[in-house]
Design an enzyme around this catalytic site. Structure first.
Site, mmCIF file in Angstrom:
data_model
loop_
_atom_site.group_PDB
_atom_site.id
_atom_site.type_symbol
_atom_site.label_atom_id
_atom_site.label_comp_id
_atom_site.label_asym_id
_atom_site.label_seq_id
_atom_site.Cartn_x
_atom_site.Cartn_y
_atom_site.Cartn_z
ATOM 1 N N LYS A 114 6.242 -10.994 -5.561
ATOM 2 C CA LYS A 114 7.336 -10.146 -5.053
ATOM 3 C C LYS A 114 8.605 -10.371 -5.867
ATOM 4 O O LYS A 114 8.975 -11.511 -6.132
ATOM 5 C CB LYS A 114 7.588 -10.433 -3.564
ATOM 6 C CG LYS A 114 8.608 -9.481 -2.951
ATOM 7 C CD LYS A 114 8.556 -9.487 -1.443
ATOM 8 C CE LYS A 114 9.625 -8.588 -0.844
ATOM 9 N NZ LYS A 114 9.468 -7.183 -1.198
ATOM 10 N N HIS A 173 6.785 -14.366 1.360
ATOM 11 C CA HIS A 173 5.926 -13.374 0.707
ATOM 12 C C HIS A 173 5.172 -14.006 -0.456
ATOM 13 O O HIS A 173 5.529 -15.088 -0.932
ATOM 14 C CB HIS A 173 6.749 -12.197 0.164
ATOM 15 C CG HIS A 173 7.098 -11.183 1.209
ATOM 16 N ND1 HIS A 173 8.233 -11.278 1.971
ATOM 17 C CD2 HIS A 173 6.447 -10.061 1.627
ATOM 18 C CE1 HIS A 173 8.278 -10.255 2.806
ATOM 19 N NE2 HIS A 173 7.204 -9.502 2.629
HETATM 20 P P1 NAD Z 1 2.831 -3.626 -7.427
HETATM 21 O O1 NAD Z 1 3.593 -4.152 -8.583
HETATM 22 O O2 NAD Z 1 1.477 -4.192 -7.131
HETATM 23 O O3 NAD Z 1 2.666 -2.028 -7.552
HETATM 24 C C1 NAD Z 1 3.640 -1.173 -8.081
HETATM 25 C C2 NAD Z 1 2.894 -0.214 -8.999
HETATM 26 O O4 NAD Z 1 3.820 0.806 -9.453
HETATM 27 C C3 NAD Z 1 2.356 -0.918 -10.256
HETATM 28 O O5 NAD Z 1 0.961 -0.641 -10.374
HETATM 29 C C4 NAD Z 1 3.153 -0.287 -11.396
HETATM 30 O O6 NAD Z 1 2.421 -0.183 -12.601
HETATM 31 C C5 NAD Z 1 3.455 1.083 -10.795
HETATM 32 N N1 NAD Z 1 4.546 1.779 -11.493
HETATM 33 C C6 NAD Z 1 5.659 1.248 -12.057
HETATM 34 N N2 NAD Z 1 6.378 2.221 -12.664
HETATM 35 C C7 NAD Z 1 5.710 3.377 -12.461
HETATM 36 C C8 NAD Z 1 5.953 4.730 -12.855
HETATM 37 N N3 NAD Z 1 7.041 5.081 -13.561
HETATM 38 N N4 NAD Z 1 5.053 5.678 -12.480
HETATM 39 C C9 NAD Z 1 3.946 5.342 -11.765
HETATM 40 N N5 NAD Z 1 3.652 4.069 -11.384
HETATM 41 C C10 NAD Z 1 4.542 3.113 -11.730
HETATM 42 O O7 NAD Z 1 3.802 -3.817 -6.163
HETATM 43 P P2 NAD Z 1 3.443 -3.661 -4.606
HETATM 44 O O8 NAD Z 1 3.203 -5.007 -4.023
HETATM 45 O O9 NAD Z 1 2.424 -2.581 -4.414
HETATM 46 O O10 NAD Z 1 4.871 -3.190 -4.043
HETATM 47 C C11 NAD Z 1 5.492 -2.014 -4.519
HETATM 48 C C12 NAD Z 1 6.802 -1.802 -3.763
HETATM 49 O O11 NAD Z 1 6.518 -1.555 -2.372
HETATM 50 C C13 NAD Z 1 7.752 -3.007 -3.780
HETATM 51 O O12 NAD Z 1 9.089 -2.531 -3.847
HETATM 52 C C14 NAD Z 1 7.490 -3.680 -2.440
HETATM 53 O O13 NAD Z 1 8.585 -4.435 -1.981
HETATM 54 C C15 NAD Z 1 7.267 -2.465 -1.573
HETATM 55 N N6 NAD Z 1 6.516 -2.698 -0.337
HETATM 56 C C16 NAD Z 1 6.966 -2.060 0.763
HETATM 57 C C17 NAD Z 1 6.273 -2.159 1.957
HETATM 58 C C18 NAD Z 1 6.753 -1.355 3.142
HETATM 59 O O14 NAD Z 1 6.103 -1.376 4.218
HETATM 60 N N7 NAD Z 1 7.854 -0.611 3.000
HETATM 61 C C19 NAD Z 1 5.111 -2.930 2.040
HETATM 62 C C20 NAD Z 1 4.657 -3.576 0.872
HETATM 63 C C21 NAD Z 1 5.370 -3.451 -0.320
#
Ligand code: NAD
Length: 265
Positions: free
Chosen positions: A157, A153
């Site tokens: 991450k 990744h």
């Molecule tokens: P990222 O850090 O780019 O985005 C997360 C966002 O959440 C950030 O903008 C952060 O400011 C925000 N955030 C944090 N606390 C918050 C709160 N209390 N209220 C509102 N917003 C808040 O990360 P990402 O790459 O978008 O990944 C996010 C999650 O999704 C990770 O756990 C990742 O592993 C997961 N993910 C899952 C899949 C899937 O298919 N299940 C795919 C991609 C990523």
């Protein structure tokens, strides 16, 4: 279907807004970010260079209009708070966030016990098909075949192995009728001794902007079988999550996964 997206300006949050705009029957009614995020107060569409959607990004769910389903791709701590809001407001929830420890997972399950919920470590159709293939392969390829799972990744991450790699491990263990926790080897360093028969090993790469590579390997002395998946665009996860949200409309309270959504069970 009125949708609220938390973590709206994150990597996945931005894709989710685009996917909601493209989906028929879905409307964005709320979007949140962490307090202090630069996107607070902006219209969610305008933030992405799209037409205004009439949903401003707030730092608090209480500031959102009423919704039917909340889609969360944030962090485990934030997701737990969002789940409390969902339960209190009789909404449904789609959870993409990964990296929960056992206590957080138990807390999440308790909070959402009366809410229709889809939880998936990976919302891509291809990965969910791969999980099925891995379970099938593991039923045929016994412990004579050393099973290893590899994932790679992007450098941002924060959890490892990825939720998808763990889901692959669980599918493989289920095919062999064992528990993943009993056979998993999550890291190797130093004098590890010879490989234990029946174990499932994990290896992890982090770097650059890799969206998500996953591979399950079955390695015998005479042959090697590999089931590979490469994600090239995060939109694949966002489209799957919105599909899950629309599917939840017709479901009773309960915990579902992407295999349910896709009818693969
Ligand atoms: P990222 O850090 O780019 O985005 C997360 C966002 O959440 C950030 O903008 C952060 O400011 C925000 N955030 C944090 N606390 C918050 C709160 N209390 N209220 C509102 N917003 C808040 O990360 P990402 O790459 O978008 O990944 C996010 C999650 O999704 C990770 O756990 C990742 O592993 C997961 N993910 C899952 C899949 C899937 O298919 N299940 C795919 C991609 C990523």
């Amino acid at each position: 279907m009125r949708i609220i997206i938390t973590g709206a300006s994150g990597r996945m949050g931005q894709m989710l807004i685009r996917a909601v705009v493209q989906a028929q029957g879905a409307e964005l009614v709320g979007a949140t970010e962490r307090a202090g995020a630069p996107s607070i107060g902006k219209d969610a569409g305008v933030m992405l260079g799209l037409d205004a959607l009439g949903a401003n990004i707030t730092d608090n769910l209480d500031g959102c209009a009423a919704g039917d389903v909340l889609i969360d791709f944030t962090s485990p701590e934030a997701c737990l708070n969002h789940a409390r809001f969902v339960a209190d407001h009789n909404m449904a929830m789609v959870i993409g966030t990964t990296g929960f420890d056992a206590d957080q997972q138990a807390e999440l399950d308790a909070i959402l016990q009366d809410s229709p919920t889809v939880v998936a470590a990976n919302y891509s159709v291809g990965v969910n098909l791969a999980l099925n293939l891995i379970q099938q392969a593991a039923q045929v390829l016994n412990a004579d075949y050393d099973a290893e799972i590899y994932e790679a990744h992007h450098k941002h991450k924060v959890d490892a192995p990825s939720g998808t790699a763990l889901a692959m491990g669980k599918a493989l263990a289920a095919g062999r009728d064992v528990k993943l926790d009993d056979v998993a080897v999550y890291s190797r360093e130093g004098i590890t001794g010879a490989r234990e028969s029946g174990s499932i090993g994990f290896s992890v790469v982090r770097g650059g902007n890799i969206v998500g590579d996953h591979k399950a390997m079955f390695i015998a002395d005479e042959e090697r079988i590999e089931i590979n998946h490469f994600a090239s665009d995060r939109m694949v996860f966002a489209k799957g999550a919105v599909r899950a949200a629309l599917w939840l409309k017709a479901q009773d309270a309960g915990r579902y996964d992407m295999q349910d959504v896709l009818g693969l069970k």
